[in-house]
Design a protein around this motif. Structure first.
Motif, mmCIF file in Angstrom:
data_model
loop_
_atom_site.group_PDB
_atom_site.id
_atom_site.type_symbol
_atom_site.label_atom_id
_atom_site.label_comp_id
_atom_site.label_asym_id
_atom_site.label_seq_id
_atom_site.Cartn_x
_atom_site.Cartn_y
_atom_site.Cartn_z
ATOM 1 N N LEU A 75 21.562 -13.324 0.125
ATOM 2 C CA LEU A 75 20.471 -12.966 -0.498
ATOM 3 C C LEU A 75 20.595 -12.528 -1.884
ATOM 4 O O LEU A 75 21.502 -11.999 -2.362
ATOM 5 N N SER A 76 19.364 -12.494 -2.825
ATOM 6 C CA SER A 76 19.527 -12.000 -4.203
ATOM 7 C C SER A 76 18.203 -11.205 -4.006
ATOM 8 O O SER A 76 17.158 -11.720 -3.634
ATOM 9 N N VAL A 77 18.236 -9.962 -4.332
ATOM 10 C CA VAL A 77 17.065 -8.989 -4.381
ATOM 11 C C VAL A 77 17.013 -8.266 -5.727
ATOM 12 O O VAL A 77 17.889 -7.933 -6.285
ATOM 13 N N VAL A 78 15.520 -8.203 -6.092
ATOM 14 C CA VAL A 78 15.049 -7.492 -7.197
ATOM 15 C C VAL A 78 14.511 -6.327 -6.883
ATOM 16 O O VAL A 78 13.242 -6.621 -6.169
ATOM 17 N N GLU A 79 14.625 -5.233 -6.965
ATOM 18 C CA GLU A 79 13.654 -4.003 -6.818
ATOM 19 C C GLU A 79 13.237 -3.493 -8.173
ATOM 20 O O GLU A 79 13.897 -2.992 -9.049
ATOM 21 N N ILE A 80 11.797 -3.531 -8.146
ATOM 22 C CA ILE A 80 11.058 -3.437 -9.555
ATOM 23 C C ILE A 80 10.571 -1.959 -9.264
ATOM 24 O O ILE A 80 9.907 -1.443 -8.656
ATOM 25 N N GLY A 81 11.028 -1.107 -10.288
ATOM 26 C CA GLY A 81 10.746 0.313 -10.488
ATOM 27 C C GLY A 81 11.402 1.132 -9.248
ATOM 28 O O GLY A 81 10.869 1.842 -8.575
ATOM 29 N N ALA A 82 12.676 1.144 -9.099
ATOM 30 C CA ALA A 82 13.482 1.235 -8.268
ATOM 31 C C ALA A 82 13.610 3.157 -8.401
ATOM 32 O O ALA A 82 13.862 3.660 -7.292
ATOM 33 N N GLY A 83 13.167 3.542 -9.377
ATOM 34 C CA GLY A 83 13.153 5.051 -9.608
ATOM 35 C C GLY A 83 14.302 5.738 -9.019
ATOM 36 O O GLY A 83 15.445 5.750 -9.532
ATOM 37 N N THR A 84 13.827 6.657 -8.118
ATOM 38 C CA THR A 84 14.809 7.643 -7.355
ATOM 39 C C THR A 84 15.867 7.090 -6.585
ATOM 40 O O THR A 84 16.709 7.719 -6.074
ATOM 41 N N GLY A 85 15.185 5.796 -6.123
ATOM 42 C CA GLY A 85 16.551 4.977 -5.293
ATOM 43 C C GLY A 85 16.253 5.215 -3.761
ATOM 44 O O GLY A 85 17.047 5.022 -2.939
ATOM 45 N N THR A 105 16.078 -2.164 -10.805
ATOM 46 C CA THR A 105 15.558 -1.989 -12.092
ATOM 47 C C THR A 105 14.614 -0.732 -12.180
ATOM 48 O O THR A 105 13.952 -0.119 -11.429
ATOM 49 N N ASP A 106 14.621 -0.464 -13.536
ATOM 50 C CA ASP A 106 13.533 0.645 -13.845
ATOM 51 C C ASP A 106 13.409 0.801 -15.444
ATOM 52 O O ASP A 106 14.149 0.214 -16.049
ATOM 53 N N VAL A 107 12.326 1.617 -15.631
ATOM 54 C CA VAL A 107 12.082 1.720 -16.853
ATOM 55 C C VAL A 107 13.045 2.830 -17.704
ATOM 56 O O VAL A 107 12.867 2.920 -18.925
ATOM 57 N N ARG A 127 23.450 -4.751 -9.442
ATOM 58 C CA ARG A 127 23.372 -4.592 -10.957
ATOM 59 C C ARG A 127 22.286 -3.394 -11.131
ATOM 60 O O ARG A 127 21.310 -3.247 -10.497
ATOM 61 N N PHE A 128 22.326 -2.915 -12.346
ATOM 62 C CA PHE A 128 21.464 -1.742 -12.826
ATOM 63 C C PHE A 128 20.650 -2.320 -14.171
ATOM 64 O O PHE A 128 21.564 -2.623 -15.175
ATOM 65 N N GLU A 129 19.515 -2.720 -14.142
ATOM 66 C CA GLU A 129 18.812 -3.208 -15.536
ATOM 67 C C GLU A 129 17.645 -2.324 -15.944
ATOM 68 O O GLU A 129 16.848 -2.177 -15.019
ATOM 69 N N LEU A 130 17.464 -2.159 -17.000
ATOM 70 C CA LEU A 130 16.038 -1.630 -17.611
ATOM 71 C C LEU A 130 15.114 -2.950 -17.396
ATOM 72 O O LEU A 130 15.355 -3.783 -17.801
ATOM 73 N N LEU A 131 13.821 -2.478 -16.970
ATOM 74 C CA LEU A 131 12.777 -3.306 -16.905
ATOM 75 C C LEU A 131 11.460 -2.740 -16.906
ATOM 76 O O LEU A 131 11.268 -1.795 -16.174
#
Length: 134
Positions: A75-85, A105-107, A127-131
């Motif tokens: 799988l490839s997963v994108v969590e948008i607004g992952a925040g505190t985890g 991802t998070d802002v 991976r950890f990305e700004l979004l």
């Protein structure tokens, strides 16, 4: 009930300053994350009754998806607004070995930096990305 303590503690901390946060005279971020700490808020996202229910539902869905994967498929997963985890902490153990990439991802870079330390054991596929989706 002890199961409600995460919400009670957060309300106890934030309620006295709610008006000033709404008026913008106090930063709401400082109420939720004093000094950049997630200590007060993290239990709301992981242990609170409602959060636990939804995270358990998500874990069940992930387990079903993983069980249906063809051999060799990841799988490839994108969590948008992952925040505190809070969500990631529930699903990552279930995805280990079944996930090629989990993009957290998070802002906020603060959340990303804290997540990198917290989830270091999953570094092989995270991976950890700004979004910012605004």
């Amino acid at each position: 009930s002890p199961r409600l303590w995460p919400e009670v503690n957060l309300a106890r901390r934030c309620a006295p300053q709610l008006a000033s946060a709404l008026l913008g005279t106090d930063a709401y971020q400082e109420l939720l994350f004093p000094g950049g700490s997630m200590e007060m808020t993290l239990p709301v996202y992981e242990d609170a009754v409602v959060s636990r229910f939804y995270n358990d539902c998500l874990v069940a869905a992930v387990d079903s998806i993983v069980a249906c994967l063809p051999d060799g498929r990841l799988l490839s997963v994108v969590e948008i607004g992952a925040g505190t985890g809070g969500t990631a902490s529930s699903v990552l153990p279930r995805l280990q070995g079944a996930c090629q990439q989990y993009m957290f991802t998070d802002v906020s870079e603060v959340f990303l930096n804290q997540a990198q330390r917290r989830f270091a054991e999953y570094a092989g596929f995270m991976r950890f990305e700004l979004l910012n989706i605004d």
